[in-house]
Design an enzyme around this catalytic site. Structure first.
Site, short mmCIF file in Angstrom:
data_model
loop_
_atom_site.label_atom_id
_atom_site.label_comp_id
_atom_site.label_asym_id
_atom_site.label_seq_id
_atom_site.Cartn_x
_atom_site.Cartn_y
_atom_site.Cartn_z
N THR A 66 -3.35 22.04 95.63
CA THR A 66 -3.13 22.89 96.81
C THR A 66 -4.25 22.81 97.85
O THR A 66 -4.08 23.27 98.97
CB THR A 66 -3.06 24.37 96.38
N HIS A 97 -15.75 25.55 115.84
CA HIS A 97 -16.27 26.92 115.75
C HIS A 97 -17.08 27.18 114.48
O HIS A 97 -17.97 28.02 114.49
CB HIS A 97 -15.12 27.94 115.81
N HIS A 132 -21.18 30.48 118.38
CA HIS A 132 -20.78 30.16 117.01
C HIS A 132 -21.99 29.89 116.11
O HIS A 132 -21.93 30.10 114.91
CB HIS A 132 -19.84 28.96 116.99
C1 RB5 Z 1 -3.92 21.58 88.91
O1 RB5 Z 1 -2.68 21.68 88.28
C2 RB5 Z 1 -3.98 22.53 90.08
O2 RB5 Z 1 -4.07 23.85 89.60
C3 RB5 Z 1 -5.16 22.22 90.97
O3 RB5 Z 1 -5.05 20.91 91.41
C4 RB5 Z 1 -5.30 23.05 92.22
O4 RB5 Z 1 -4.11 23.08 92.94
C5 RB5 Z 1 -5.90 24.38 92.06
O5 RB5 Z 1 -6.16 25.09 93.04
#
Ligand code: RB5
Length: 150
Positions: A66, A97, A132
């Site tokens: 993510t 900034h 900033h």
């Molecule tokens: C791994 O499955 C996942 O949790 C990691 O890559 C990440 O997204 C965590 O924030």
């Protein structure tokens, strides 16, 4: 020199970014992971963040599933201002900034072409200083436990 890092989930996106940096002639150092074996994003966030905080690398780009876990981990290192971005506007403003010195992206969130656009814009962005700069000083004061103490 750009520090790169990822966990297993971010590895495919890191490979895309490596190929892009190769094409652009921008040097980088990859702090791992190097395989798709399951691992902890903290290790690679930490290694890349220490390289940036120590001045060994000028900036860092890190990837996980993510972009969130790896950015949180990198931001635990003093001197790191890591932003998790999934669109170019925030990436640019984070340079102008916030003088972000690390960029995090999620391979399960952004596609390759969008990620490349985000990286290009982030690398080109320049810190604007001025008002900033004071806020960056405040961030440092928070890191050292001195903020709003007097
Ligand atoms: C791994 O499955 C996942 O949790 C990691 O890559 C990440 O997204 C965590 O924030």
């Amino acid at each position: 020199m750009i520090a790169l890092g990822s966990d297993h989930a971010g590895l495919p996106l890191k490979r895309v970014i490596q190929a892009m940096l190769d094409d652009m002639g921008i040097p980088y150092k990859d702090y791992g992971t190097y395989t798709t074996d399951r691992c902890d994003y903290t290790e690679f966030a930490y290694k890349a963040a220490v390289a940036v905080a120590s001045g060994e690398c000028e900036k860092g780009i890190i990837c996980c599933g993510t972009g969130i876990g790896i950015s949180i981990a990198a931001n635990k290192v003093k001197g790191i201002r890591c932003v998790a971005c999934s669109e170019p506007y925030s990436a640019l403003l984070s340079r102008q900034h916030n003088d972000s010195n690390m960029l995090a992206m999620g391979s399960r969130v952004v596609g390759s072409e969008l990620a490349k656009m985000i990286v290009r814009i982030w690398l080109e962005g320049e810190f604007e200083g001025g008002r900033h700069a004071r806020r960056l000083e405040n961030l440092k004061e928070i890191e050292y436990g001195r903020y709003l103490k007097e």
